[in-house]
Design an enzyme around this catalytic site. Structure first.
Site, PDB file in Angstrom:
ATOM      1  N   GLY A  56      -6.348  -3.372   7.603  1.00 50.66           N
ATOM      2  CA  GLY A  56      -7.098  -2.498   7.552  1.00 50.66           C
ATOM      3  C   GLY A  56      -8.065  -2.463   8.833  1.00 50.66           C
ATOM      4  O   GLY A  56      -8.482  -1.308   9.165  1.00 50.66           O
TER       5      GLY A  56
ATOM      6  N   ARG B 284     -15.275  -5.615   0.027  1.00 49.73           N
ATOM      7  CA  ARG B 284     -14.488  -5.231   1.165  1.00 49.73           C
ATOM      8  C   ARG B 284     -13.839  -3.704   1.131  1.00 49.73           C
ATOM      9  O   ARG B 284     -13.303  -3.624   0.026  1.00 49.73           O
ATOM     10  CB  ARG B 284     -13.383  -6.531   1.445  1.00 49.73           C
ATOM     11  CG  ARG B 284     -12.528  -6.080   2.722  1.00 49.73           C
ATOM     12  CD  ARG B 284     -11.534  -5.527   2.501  1.00 49.73           C
ATOM     13  NE  ARG B 284     -10.594  -5.277   3.703  1.00 49.73           N
ATOM     14  CZ  ARG B 284      -9.491  -4.543   3.881  1.00 49.73           C
ATOM     15  NH1 ARG B 284      -8.854  -4.151   2.885  1.00 49.73           N
ATOM     16  NH2 ARG B 284      -8.846  -4.519   4.858  1.00 49.73           N
ATOM     17  N   VAL B 285     -13.954  -2.932   1.938  1.00 47.91           N
ATOM     18  CA  VAL B 285     -13.211  -1.799   1.958  1.00 47.91           C
ATOM     19  C   VAL B 285     -12.410  -1.609   3.088  1.00 47.91           C
ATOM     20  O   VAL B 285     -12.908  -1.987   4.364  1.00 47.91           O
ATOM     21  CB  VAL B 285     -14.365  -0.493   1.772  1.00 47.91           C
ATOM     22  CG1 VAL B 285     -13.436   0.790   1.956  1.00 47.91           C
ATOM     23  CG2 VAL B 285     -15.104  -0.522   0.675  1.00 47.91           C
ATOM     24  N   GLY B 286     -11.187  -1.397   3.067  1.00 48.60           N
ATOM     25  CA  GLY B 286     -10.056  -1.062   3.971  1.00 48.60           C
ATOM     26  C   GLY B 286     -10.156   0.154   4.785  1.00 48.60           C
ATOM     27  O   GLY B 286     -11.061   0.925   4.601  1.00 48.60           O
ATOM     28  N   ASP B 287      -9.180   0.472   5.467  1.00 49.74           N
ATOM     29  CA  ASP B 287      -9.023   1.831   6.227  1.00 49.74           C
ATOM     30  C   ASP B 287      -8.521   2.909   5.195  1.00 49.74           C
ATOM     31  O   ASP B 287      -8.807   3.860   5.652  1.00 49.74           O
ATOM     32  CB  ASP B 287      -7.940   1.683   7.316  1.00 49.74           C
ATOM     33  CG  ASP B 287      -6.508   0.970   6.751  1.00 49.74           C
ATOM     34  OD1 ASP B 287      -6.445   0.325   5.831  1.00 49.74           O
ATOM     35  OD2 ASP B 287      -5.602   1.556   7.133  1.00 49.74           O
TER      36      ASP B 287
ATOM     37  N   THR C  34       0.838  -1.165  -0.091  1.00 48.11           N
ATOM     38  CA  THR C  34       0.278   0.172  -0.104  1.00 48.11           C
ATOM     39  C   THR C  34       0.907   1.057  -0.063  1.00 48.11           C
ATOM     40  O   THR C  34       2.055   1.195   0.540  1.00 48.11           O
ATOM     41  CB  THR C  34      -0.981  -0.009   1.353  1.00 48.11           C
ATOM     42  OG1 THR C  34      -1.882  -0.982   1.177  1.00 48.11           O
ATOM     43  CG2 THR C  34      -1.683   1.308   1.445  1.00 48.11           C
TER      44      THR C  34
ATOM     45  N   THR D 298      -0.742   2.210   7.089  1.00 47.68           N
ATOM     46  CA  THR D 298      -0.345   0.630   6.401  1.00 47.68           C
ATOM     47  C   THR D 298      -0.409  -0.268   7.137  1.00 47.68           C
ATOM     48  O   THR D 298       0.203  -0.364   8.139  1.00 47.68           O
ATOM     49  CB  THR D 298       0.704   0.892   5.130  1.00 47.68           C
ATOM     50  OG1 THR D 298       0.506  -0.663   4.493  1.00 47.68           O
ATOM     51  CG2 THR D 298       2.063   1.215   5.956  1.00 47.68           C
ATOM     52  N   GLY D 299      -1.113  -1.569   6.704  1.00 49.45           N
ATOM     53  CA  GLY D 299      -1.334  -2.753   7.637  1.00 49.45           C
ATOM     54  C   GLY D 299      -2.727  -3.070   7.643  1.00 49.45           C
ATOM     55  O   GLY D 299      -3.412  -2.924   6.441  1.00 49.45           O
TER      56      GLY D 299
HETATM   57  N1  ASP Z   1      -4.250  -1.167   4.776  1.00 46.57           N
HETATM   58  C1  ASP Z   1      -4.502  -1.566   3.698  1.00 46.57           C
HETATM   59  C2  ASP Z   1      -5.805  -2.014   3.883  1.00 46.57           C
HETATM   60  O1  ASP Z   1      -6.454  -2.863   4.642  1.00 46.57           O
HETATM   61  C3  ASP Z   1      -3.546  -2.876   3.590  1.00 46.57           C
HETATM   62  C4  ASP Z   1      -1.996  -2.447   3.665  1.00 46.57           C
HETATM   63  O2  ASP Z   1      -1.797  -1.139   4.122  1.00 46.57           O
HETATM   64  O3  ASP Z   1      -1.217  -3.139   3.447  1.00 46.57           O
HETATM   65  O4  ASP Z   1      -6.770  -2.140   2.808  1.00 46.57           O
END
Ligand code: ASP
Length: 351
Positions: free
Chosen positions: A271, A245-248, A217, A268-269
């Site tokens: 979500g 699915r929607v992330g952060d 990301t 990032t991580g």
């Molecule tokens: N945060 C992102 C999500 O969950 C993925 C990522 O940062 O690796 O969509």
């Protein structure tokens, strides 16, 4: 000089002093407390596990070169007095266009083998924000996020509606094949095989998708010459994610946040943990309500709260004085910084 001349001289001086004072008072607080030379751009290219075999010396070189290019693109905006939000977008576009990162071209694949991209941008001076979720054909989702911020009364547009806005404003569209790389195809196959094996062993209906493979990301935060902060994030999300699915990353406060009085943050991580912990806003809130430094706030949230909740990942953050924090509780995080001197700094692991 006669009395009239003397009087005029004094009132002219008074007018000049008043004008200078008014200018200073009307400036954002940050501009007063730091010099215009303090501008800075920080970027990330994702946090997570970086298997040795996946990061060959050639790949590492290519990734660092792309990070450098993104830093320089943002720097050129800031150096000529441009806005922090424009620098953030310039940097993110380079990373979206690279197949090496999980955003734009090279996005991770959904369980159906398609892409669904999320992005957001926030302006710390105005608190305006824009985001898009689950878009499939827009070449640079971060551009679409800016459109939502600048051209609509909304903050977040999803799916077809978001793409309609992109079309109305002539953003570039690409066919689905443009976004999908061979490496992402193989990654999805590997993860779905693992998932099947696990599900079989556990004898359960379905084992959750493997989220450890996720990295790439992208995000950027910047402080410009005018003392204004901005943050942006763009992603393909989590590999093997379920439909819709929607992330952060497009959620303001969770994956992106900017406020001139505190800081600009991009996360990032995993979500779901960032959403539940409202991670980016939490860092700003700690600074605002507890008066702690950026470094302490970011550390407490990423290295303690997020970690204790079971969420892996990291953030990049900058405050109005140009202080930078980049904590991550995962194995690695692609990251880079550039300041006024134009020298790029990049790192991947904890080194
Ligand atoms: N945060 C992102 C999500 O969950 C993925 C990522 O940062 O690796 O969509």
């Amino acid at each position: 000089m006669n009395d009239v001349g003397l009087g005029l001289g004094i009132s002219l001086r008074r007018a000049v002093i008043a004008a200078v004072l008014a200018t200073i008072l009307l400036m954002p607080t940050a501009s007063r407390s730091q010099s215009a030379k303090n501008f800075v751009l920080v970027i990330h290219g994702g946090a997570g596990v970086i298997p040795k075999e996946d990061l060959t010396p050639e790949k590492e070189k290519a990734a660092r070169a792309t990070l450098d290019a993104a830093l320089l693109a943002g720097h050129s905006v800031l150096a000529r007095g441009g806005k922090s939000s424009d620098a953030v977008i310039a940097a993110i576009k380079i990373l979206e266009d690279s197949p090496l990162f999980n955003a734009g071209k090279g996005s991770v694949l959904t369980a159906d083998g398609t892409v669904g991209m999320d992005a957001s941008i926030m302006d710390g001076a105005t608190h305006k924000a824009g985001a898009c979720a689950d878009v499939k054909r827009v070449k640079n989702p971060i551009e679409l996020a800016r459109l939502v911020m600048d051209r609509t009364p909304h903050v977040l547009l999803a799916g077809e509606g978001a793409e309609r806005l992109a079309k109305e404003h002539d953003l570039q569209f690409m066919p689905p094949e443009y976004f999908i790389t061979e490496q992402r195809r193989l990654q999805l196959q590997r993860i779905q095989r693992l998932e099947k094996e696990k599900t079989h062993k556990a004898g359960e209906k379905k084992v959750q998708f493997n989220n450890l493979e996720n990295i790439g990301t992208v995000g950027a935060v910047a402080l410009d010459k005018h003392g204004n902060l901005a943050a942006g994030t763009s992603t393909g999300g989590m590999v093997n994610k379920r439909f819709g699915r929607v992330g952060d990353s497009p959620i303001i406060g969770a994956g992106t946040y900017a406020d001139n009085l505190t800081c600009a943050v991009s996360g990032t991580g995993h979500g779901e943990f960032f959403i539940r912990g409202v991670v980016c806003y939490d860092i700003a809130a700690k600074m605002k309500y507890q008066g702690v430094t950026l470094a302490n706030a970011a550390d407490e949230v990423v290295m303690r709260k997020l970690k204790e909740a079971g969420g892996r990942g990291g953030v990049i953050a900058v405050d109005a004085q140009g202080n930078v924090a980049m904590p991550f509780n995962s194995e690695g995080m692609y990251r880079g910084v550039i300041r006024a001197d134009g020298k790029t700094w990049t790192a991947i692991r904890r080194d």
